[in-house]
Scaffold this active site. Structure first.
Site, PDB file in Angstrom:
ATOM      1  CG  HIS A 143      -2.004  -1.060   1.018  1.00  0.00           C
ATOM      2  ND1 HIS A 143      -2.212  -2.266   1.645  1.00  0.00           N
ATOM      3  CD2 HIS A 143      -3.084  -0.907   0.357  1.00  0.00           C
ATOM      4  CE1 HIS A 143      -3.270  -2.958   1.337  1.00  0.00           C
ATOM      5  NE2 HIS A 143      -3.815  -2.118   0.590  1.00  0.00           N
TER       6      HIS A 143
ATOM      7  CG  HIS B 234      -1.582  -0.127  -4.401  1.00  0.00           C
ATOM      8  ND1 HIS B 234      -2.238  -1.051  -5.304  1.00  0.00           N
ATOM      9  CD2 HIS B 234      -2.667   0.377  -3.605  1.00  0.00           C
ATOM     10  CE1 HIS B 234      -3.641  -1.233  -5.007  1.00  0.00           C
ATOM     11  NE2 HIS B 234      -4.021  -0.341  -4.102  1.00  0.00           N
TER      12      HIS B 234
ATOM     13  CG  HIS C  25      -7.414   3.700  -3.849  1.00  0.00           C
ATOM     14  ND1 HIS C  25      -6.231   3.751  -4.618  1.00  0.00           N
ATOM     15  CD2 HIS C  25      -7.281   2.275  -3.250  1.00  0.00           C
ATOM     16  CE1 HIS C  25      -5.572   2.654  -4.493  1.00  0.00           C
ATOM     17  NE2 HIS C  25      -6.150   1.684  -3.686  1.00  0.00           N
ATOM     18  CG  ASP C  26      -5.089   2.025  -0.557  1.00  0.00           C
ATOM     19  OD1 ASP C  26      -6.066   2.038   0.008  1.00  0.00           O
ATOM     20  OD2 ASP C  26      -4.843   1.055  -1.363  1.00  0.00           O
TER      21      ASP C  26
ATOM     22  CG  ASP D 247      -7.946  -1.264  -4.616  1.00  0.00           C
ATOM     23  OD1 ASP D 247      -6.819  -0.918  -4.485  1.00  0.00           O
ATOM     24  OD2 ASP D 247      -8.627  -1.116  -3.331  1.00  0.00           O
TER      25      ASP D 247
HETATM   26  P1  AMP Z   1      -6.975  -1.802  -0.863  1.00  0.00           P
HETATM   27  O1  AMP Z   1      -6.709  -2.129   0.536  1.00  0.00           O
HETATM   28  O2  AMP Z   1      -7.734  -0.865  -1.133  1.00  0.00           O
HETATM   29  O3  AMP Z   1      -5.682  -2.052  -1.714  1.00  0.00           O
HETATM   30  O4  AMP Z   1      -7.875  -3.210  -1.441  1.00  0.00           O
HETATM   31  C1  AMP Z   1      -7.649  -4.107  -1.981  1.00  0.00           C
HETATM   32  C2  AMP Z   1      -7.455  -5.407  -1.078  1.00  0.00           C
HETATM   33  O5  AMP Z   1      -7.561  -6.445  -1.781  1.00  0.00           O
HETATM   34  C3  AMP Z   1      -6.095  -5.255  -0.342  1.00  0.00           C
HETATM   35  O6  AMP Z   1      -5.993  -4.871   0.899  1.00  0.00           O
HETATM   36  C4  AMP Z   1      -5.656  -6.851  -0.421  1.00  0.00           C
HETATM   37  O7  AMP Z   1      -6.342  -7.234   0.888  1.00  0.00           O
HETATM   38  C5  AMP Z   1      -6.623  -7.444  -1.323  1.00  0.00           C
HETATM   39  N1  AMP Z   1      -5.945  -7.908  -2.476  1.00  0.00           N
HETATM   40  C6  AMP Z   1      -5.324  -7.193  -3.622  1.00  0.00           C
HETATM   41  N2  AMP Z   1      -4.748  -7.802  -4.451  1.00  0.00           N
HETATM   42  C7  AMP Z   1      -4.483  -8.896  -3.755  1.00  0.00           C
HETATM   43  C8  AMP Z   1      -3.694 -10.301  -3.896  1.00  0.00           C
HETATM   44  N3  AMP Z   1      -3.165 -10.538  -5.120  1.00  0.00           N
HETATM   45  N4  AMP Z   1      -3.981 -11.351  -3.170  1.00  0.00           N
HETATM   46  C9  AMP Z   1      -4.659 -11.253  -2.011  1.00  0.00           C
HETATM   47  N5  AMP Z   1      -5.198 -10.160  -1.661  1.00  0.00           N
HETATM   48  C10 AMP Z   1      -5.316  -9.002  -2.384  1.00  0.00           C
HETATM   49 ZN    ZN Z   2      -5.599  -0.178  -2.926  1.00  0.00          ZN
END
Ligand code: AMP
Ligand code: ZN
Length: 634
Positions: free
Chosen positions: A388, A392, A430-431, A541
């Protein structure tokens, strides 16, 4: 012919286990003139004993052997013990002595089944010959220890089954010890990595400190009063300068000192000509583009890294856009340094490029200085997390843009330019300020943020609210040129979009998308437009799962790295590690397959129904899943 006593004293103890639960031993009594049989029942914890004199044994002699001598008698017992010829039978019915009741109370509920005596049967060497010994319950608590001790000291494992059992036990113990050692090895590696990371972090902080101290000139740092005064004076000067940042603002002198002015010019020139710009307009306040000929000359001078960046920028309309190449050229892909980046990073470059490509600054009369301030502050607000981080954000920004323009969302939802602009801002922030630990961690540790946002989309609330707080400072007020109604619409859209990225609400959004698509064929009502944008950001995302393998795999490694760091923090606090976050039990393949199967594939499938041009991503997810099917790490 040897006498009973001679023979008895010549015999070593013999020992066997019956039914895997009762240990039986035959040997000399404590007085050395009787045959003692001792038994210990491990199911009830009870001990049994009988001691038989020569006269008591006389009649047994003939039932066990044909030979009327003590040597044959003892040999028969010996053989029975060594060949599995001993069996036991628990005798109930006789009242258990009071001592047994006492044992029962202390014996963790086992005593209720205590037999009052045991019948121990020894089969003799001759057909039909056997002897039965009756062992009475004894309250002697030492019996068990005596038995265990004797077994150990004599190493008298008589029956092959006993050897097997013992071997199996040792193998299990060996396996457990090996697993423990592997776990400790992994923890050691993790701790070493943490140590290295922290050393690097420290170095970055120290460098930064040295840099800041250098900007304070020759003032002694020993005298904290002076230093404090100097900082205060600097701060006051910044406040006094009309419309300038109260925060560190590297662009204050309008020469893009800390950013690469040449790179900014080149980026702007990719999309805008000098004729389209006017140096007296706020939208061109900082950067004037090159002519096409000048740009071509500059491109020819790029070094290898910058050339890679330039090539990557050329694919900004593609699903295969490689944000890593931009990041590496700007300040390296070392996540610890991503929160500093004095010359800007991939988020800075990507957002500025998209602003220029869509001509947003001219269209909305945005002050370029404020836009650059905003972009740099937003980028700097991302932490140096493994996943994060601002890279990203840059990746999600570009993919959100792709879904809107190339994926067909703009057309399908008849989105306005203002909505597209709001969507890009939402993706970029967004993060923002993400601490590298998820909502669950905040909630289960009752963190300040969890309390502040009442356990509801804790981080997502933080991301948006922090940026709107930043925008209260005129130097970062990117929306100052918009009308109140437009500001309201942009803010609303950004809030809706960013809150939708909480994976805790994922099911709700997918159901809502499905429901709305079933209601009618068009998707152009205001609430449908906002939902469409939220879905686009959500897809972006988690889009790494549907990107080509060479882009997906590094993201997968980064997300698991961050998960493991959260697991470390949970372990250090004595909490259970969250699922898939325990580095001591690695299972990247399993977690990735599960995430893609249960979350990503159905989600992308639903999006493909809304936006047929996005269907290709469903196939890419399957390809990535197939990769893990033959690369199991657990
Ligand atoms: P964000 O925190 O806004 O980036 O929300 C997306 C969430 O999806 C992340 O926090 C992770 O928990 C999950 N995520 C995204 N990509 C993956 C991945 N390749 N493997 C497992 N979890 C993922
Ligand atoms: Zn994100």
């Amino acid at each position: 012919m040897s006498s009973f006593k001679d023979q008895l004293q010549r015999e070593v103890c013999v020992y066997t286990i019956c039914d895997s639960t009762v240990s039986v031993m035959a040997g000399m009594s404590d007085t050395a003139d009787e045959l003692a049989l001792r038994a210990y029942d491990s199911t009830t914890g009870a001990s049994y004993l009988c001691q038989l004199s020569e006269s008591a044994l006389l009649q047994m002699q003939s039932s066990l052997t044909d030979q009327p001598d003590w040597a044959s008698f003892f040999l028969a017992i010996h053989n029975a013990f060594h060949s599995g010829g001993v069996s036991v039978n628990r005798v109930e019915g006789r009242p258990v002595p009071a001592a047994a009741a006492a044992f029962s109370a202390a014996g963790a509920d086992r005593g209720s089944n205590v037999a009052s005596s045991l019948e121990v049967q020894c089969i003799g060497g001759v057909k039909g010959k056997y002897a039965v010994f009756i062992l009475d319950y004894t309250a002697d608590g030492q019996q068990r220890y005596i038995m265990e001790h004797l077994v150990r000291s004599h190493a008298t494992y008589c029956h092959p089954k006993e050897f097997e059992q013992r071997l199996a036990r040792l193998r299990t113990e060996e396996e457990a010890a090996r697993a423990k050692r592997d776990g400790l090895d992994r923890e050691l590696v993790a701790l070493n990595e943490n140590l290295t990371r922290n050393r690097e972090k420290l170095k970055i902080y120290l460098d930064r400190k040295a840099e800041l101290l250098a900007t304070l000139g020759t003032h002694s740092t020993d005298n904290t009063d002076n230093l404090w005064k100097l900082i205060k004076e600097k701060e006051q000067k910044a406040v006094d300068e009309n419309n300038q940042s109260q925060l560190a603002n590297p662009l204050r002198d309008r020469r893009c000192k800390d950013f690469d002015p040449l790179l900014l010019r080149m980026i702007k020139s990719l999309y805008l000509s000098p004729e389209q710009c006017d140096s007296s307009s706020p939208a061109d306040r900082v950067v004037m583009p090159f002519s096409q000929a000048e740009l071509a000359a500059q491109v020819g001078l790029l070094d290898d890294k910058r050339a890679a960046l330039w090539r990557a920028l050329g694919t900004i309309d593609s699903w295969n856009f490689r944000v890593f190449d931009i990041q590496c050229a700007m300040s390296g892909d070392d996540y610890l340094s991503l929160s500093f980046q004095p010359n800007g990073g991939s988020l800075f470059v990507t957002l500025y490029a998209l602003f220029c490509k869509n001509d947003f600054l001219h269209r909305f009369n945005i002050d370029e200085q404020v836009a650059l301030n905003w972009i740099s502050a937003v980028e700097a607000g991302y932490h140096g997390n493994p996943y994060h981080n601002s890279m990203h954000a840059a990746d999600v920004l570009q993919i959100t843009y792709f879904i809107i323009i190339c994926g067909g969302l703009k057309k399908r939802c008849e989105l306005s330019d203002l909505q597209v602009f709001a969507a890009l801002l939402a993706a970029a922030i967004h993060d923002f300020d993400h601490p590298g630990i998820n909502n669950n961690f905040h909630i289960k540790t009752s963190s300040h943020l969890a309390t502040l946002y009442n356990d509801r989309s804790v981080l997502e609330n933080l991301h948006v609210s922090s940026v709107f707080e930043l925008m209260k400072n005129p130097a970062f007020d990117l929306l100052s040129s918009f009308s109140a109604a437009e500001r309201h619409e942009i803010r609303d859209t950004m809030i809706e979009m960013v809150l939708a990225t909480d994976m805790g609400s994922h099911g709700k959004y997918v159901a809502s998308l499905k429901g709305k698509m079933q209601e009618r064929s068009t998707f152009t009502k205001p609430e449908e437009q906002v939902l469409g944008l939220a879905i686009a950001l959500k897809m972006a995302d988690v889009s790494n799962c549907g990107r080509p393998l060479d882009i997906y795999l590094p993201w997968g490694a980064k997300v698991s790295d961050e998960f493991y760091q959260q697991g470390d923090r949970e372990r250090n606090r004595g909490l259970d590690c969250s699922p898939f976050m325990n580095r001591l039990e690695p299972n990247l393949a399993k977690s990735q397959i599960a995430f893609m199967t249960y979350i990503i594939s159905p989600f992308f499938e639903q999006i493909a129904e809304l936006l047929p041009d996005m269907r290709f991503a469903v196939g890419l997810v399957e390809e990535n899943k197939a990769y893990w099917a033959c690369h199991d790490d657990s």
